[in-house]
Design a protein around this motif. Structure first.
Motif, PDB file in Angstrom:
ATOM      1  N   PHE A   1      63.857  80.098   1.280  1.00  0.00           N
ATOM      2  CA  PHE A   1      62.592  79.686   0.652  1.00  0.00           C
ATOM      3  C   PHE A   1      62.092  80.755  -0.309  1.00  0.00           C
ATOM      4  CE2 PHE A   1      62.268  77.059   4.569  1.00  0.00           C
ATOM      5  CZ  PHE A   1      62.299  75.843   3.933  1.00  0.00           C
TER       6      PHE A   1
ATOM      7  N   SER B   1      60.683  71.668  -6.344  1.00  0.00           N
ATOM      8  CA  SER B   1      60.797  71.706  -4.889  1.00  0.00           C
ATOM      9  C   SER B   1      59.612  72.430  -4.272  1.00  0.00           C
ATOM     10  CB  SER B   1      62.093  72.395  -4.472  1.00  0.00           C
ATOM     11  OG  SER B   1      63.184  71.747  -5.043  1.00  0.00           O
TER      12      SER B   1
ATOM     13  N   SER C   1      56.691  70.259  -3.980  1.00  0.00           N
ATOM     14  CA  SER C   1      56.765  69.243  -2.928  1.00  0.00           C
ATOM     15  C   SER C   1      56.663  69.877  -1.544  1.00  0.00           C
ATOM     16  CB  SER C   1      58.064  68.462  -3.044  1.00  0.00           C
ATOM     17  OG  SER C   1      59.114  69.135  -2.396  1.00  0.00           O
ATOM     18  N   VAL C   2      57.044  71.153  -1.445  1.00  0.00           N
ATOM     19  CA  VAL C   2      57.096  71.817  -0.145  1.00  0.00           C
ATOM     20  C   VAL C   2      55.721  72.355   0.260  1.00  0.00           C
ATOM     21  CG1 VAL C   2      57.939  73.955   0.878  1.00  0.00           C
ATOM     22  CG2 VAL C   2      59.542  72.378  -0.157  1.00  0.00           C
TER      23      VAL C   2
ATOM     24  N   ILE D   1      53.259  70.258   2.597  1.00  0.00           N
ATOM     25  CA  ILE D   1      53.712  70.095   3.970  1.00  0.00           C
ATOM     26  C   ILE D   1      53.627  71.435   4.707  1.00  0.00           C
ATOM     27  CG2 ILE D   1      56.223  70.491   3.824  1.00  0.00           C
ATOM     28  CD1 ILE D   1      54.931  67.361   5.322  1.00  0.00           C
ATOM     29  N   MET D   2      53.886  72.525   3.975  1.00  0.00           N
ATOM     30  CA  MET D   2      53.763  73.841   4.618  1.00  0.00           C
ATOM     31  C   MET D   2      52.312  74.140   4.949  1.00  0.00           C
ATOM     32  SD  MET D   2      56.424  76.580   3.213  1.00  0.00           S
ATOM     33  CE  MET D   2      58.183  76.384   3.316  1.00  0.00           C
TER      34      MET D   2
END
Lengths: 328, 286
Positions: free
Chosen positions: B39, B257, B260-261, B264-265
């Protein structure tokens, strides 16, 4: 006793017990019956209000499609005129079983599942045993190990395509700095499938670790104390206490893992589009291609039913063969 | 059990004891690093320009740039996809949690004819692979005129068999006496459900909600089939589309990415407890 006296208003029509002290047995039985009825009457309407919409939804979006799948697999489905789709018997299944790409995709999917098992089970067991044995920081470790589970598979797939690029990817640059061999990861027919499974293991590890750790921590500590008295070593403790008593959890995990692996779609679709060549073409990609690129609905559904049969047999076998004898 | 073994060894071998305590931390730390480092690579890549990404060997970018994010937001219709994803994930999650709790409550606490058989039939739908219903479900959604509509992926998520199963497991642990006491006090069933059962079930409901949100935020195959036009697509579809749109432009992939991440994180940072407890619970009960 008058009828209206028996029913006390404000209490939902429930007769009060003390009013009946000293009554004979039949009266008491009648009161009990009426009390039960009064308690259950509102349940009828609420239950109906919950169950009816649920069953309608299940009828349209769950039972309906499942039942429609069976006749569809035996027809040559005409999209423009579905009502007159001719019945073709087993032709769809024959076509599917004779298809070259299907054989390759089935082989890839099975290989995927076998590789995933050999990587995931020992690794997740090892990490969970470590987690169960640390006194401090368990929640923090768990939260970090679980992080990849949370992140979307599409983003993870793009991430690894970047990181594992043979020329400019970070992993190969790191390997070059350490003068280690640099595999071509997803671009090589020989390593592509294994790389996909490695990525899947990286993403799914946290899920399995959390379930297994909960299972291990649930084993009564008295058993370990008894083993301590008997002077067993770490390995014996794991082999003869943890492993057998973890049976139910392990069974759940193997069943879930098998079901998941046999339906792999998103990861290979985004990572490699099935390539290079057909090295990572999975069974669900075959179904998707037949259904929405070739528009052959009958063949796609026949292939899906075959998959269903295989998954059902494998799950039942697992439940039969792996059912643990031990419990606590 | 570790305490007992530690206490025994304290007198004889303090070194062995410390080693035994430290040993399990080493694989765990390695495992945590392997979860995080990719990440970080992605985060760093999203701030580089293309030239630097291909040539640079350093961990941090030499020139920090926000141009990748700007490109993603302006050129790929990202805000629309974000809005679509939020609409889908939130509406499905709210409805699914409510229906699962209500059905779970009815299956746990009510007695009616054919209850167990009905529950078994519901559970058996979980055995059927999604590929089997893919085409028939697509045709059903088509008949309802919901192809290429967000409604097409929302309505199919309103009930969740896993959710019903999970909530029933929990509802069975609520003492029936409490519910009966409320009935005797004259509370109607809806009131009992909303003011007594739901507050008691808030922990598993939160766990289920986090699953539901995660699942729908990441869902790929079904939206791929149902949604075609660019202004109807959700984030995973847009992100997957970056592959062909910007071939090997990894810095743009990384920025997309990351976008989009991050949501949710953020959810995970606040609710990691519920995610993990929920998963552990579903594993123990099954």
């Amino acid at each position: 006793m008058a009828e209206k006296e028996r029913l006390v208003a404000g209490a939902g029509g429930i007769p009060r017990a003390e009013m009946w002290r000293g009554s004979d047995a039949t009266t008491l039985a009648r009161i009990r019956r009426e009390a039960r009825k009064a308690l259950r009457k509102p349940q009828f309407w609420f239950g109906l209000a919950v169950l009816v919409p649920s069953l309608i939804w299940y009828g349209i979006f769950s039972f309906g499609p499942i039942l429609q799948a069976f006749p569809m697999a035996f027809r040559y489905y005409k999209i423009v005129d579905p009502a007159h789709s001719p019945w073709v018997g087993l032709d769809n299944f024959r076509f599917v079983l004779g298809d070259q790409l299907l054989r390759i995709s089935a082989k890839n999917t099975v290989t995927w599942a076998v590789l995933a098992f050999t990587l995931m089970l020992p690794l997740s067991l090892f990490i969970s045993v470590c987690l169960a044995n640390v006194a401090r920081g368990r929640n923090l470790y768990q939260a970090i190990i679980f992080l990849p589970v949370v992140v979307s598979l599409v983003a993870v797939s793009l991430l690894f395509r970047m990181v594992l690029d043979p020329e400019v990817g970070q992993v190969n640059r790191l390997l070059a700095m350490l003068s280690l061999p640099q595999p071509r990861w997803l671009s090589d027919t020989k390593t592509a499938l294994l790389t996909c499974v490695l990525i899947g293991t990286w993403k799914g590890l946290g899920f399995h670790v959390v379930i297994l750790t909960a299972g291990i921590l649930n084993i009564p500590t008295e058993l370990y104390d008894a083993a301590q008295v008997d002077g067993v070593n770490e390995w014996q403790r794991f082999r003869h206490i943890t492993l057998p008593l973890l049976g139910h959890t392990l069974l759940l995990i193997t069943v879930l893992l098998a079901i998941g692996c046999l339906q792999e779609f998103t990861a290979p679709f985004v990572l490699t589009e099935g390539g290079p060549g057909t090295a990572t073409y999975t069974y669900n990609m075959f179904i998707y291609k037949e259904a929405f690129q070739q528009m052959r609905f009958g063949i796609a559904t026949a292939a899906a039913l075959l998959q269903f049969a295989v998954i059902l047999v494998i799950t039942l076998l697992q439940l039969k063969l792996l059912r643990p004898q031990w419990s606590y | 059990m570790e305490l007992a073994s530690a206490r025994q060894r304290r007198h004889r071998q303090p070194l062995g004891r410390t080693l035994a305590q430290i040993a399990p931390h080493i694989p765990l730390i390695l495992c945590c690093c392997s979860s995080i480092v990719p990440f970080l690579w992605m985060l760093m890549a999203s701030f580089r320009n293309y030239k630097e990404l291909v040539t640079s060997r350093s961990f941090f970018p030499q020139v920090w740039t926000l141009k990748n994010y700007q490109d993603i937001i302006t050129r790929v219709n990202f805000p629309v996809a974000f809005k679509n994803s939020v609409i889908v994930a939130i509406s499905v999650t709210v409805v699914m949690v409510l229906t699962s709790s209500a059905l779970g409550f009815v299956f746990a606490k009510y007695r009616f004819w054919g209850k167990e058989q009905l529950f078994t039939i519901l559970l058996s739908t979980m055995m059927v692979p999604f590929a089997v219903v893919l085409v028939p479900l697509y045709l059903t959604v088509g008949k309802l005129g919901l192809i290429n509509q967000l409604g097409g992926i929302i309505v199919t998520g309103f009930w969740s068999t896993f959710g019903v199963f999970m909530m029933r497991q929990f509802m069975e642990t609520i003492p029936t006496e409490i519910i009966d006491a409320a009935r005797i006090d004259g509370a109607g069933e809806p009131r009992i459900f909303f003011t007594i059962v739901i507050p008691m079930a808030s922990a598993p409901m939160a766990a289920l909600a986090t699953f539901g949100f995660m699942d729908n935020w990441d869902s790929f195959l079904w939206p791929l089939v149902v949604l075609n036009s660019p202004n109807k697509q959700t984030i995973p579809l847009i992100i997957a589309g970056l592959r062909s749109l910007f071939w090997t432009r990894y810095e743009l992939w990384a920025a997309g990415s990351m976008l989009s991440v991050v949501p949710i994180m953020a959810v995970y940072a606040f609710a990691s407890k519920y995610f993990i407890r929920g998963i552990a619970m579903s594993g123990l009960k099954a």
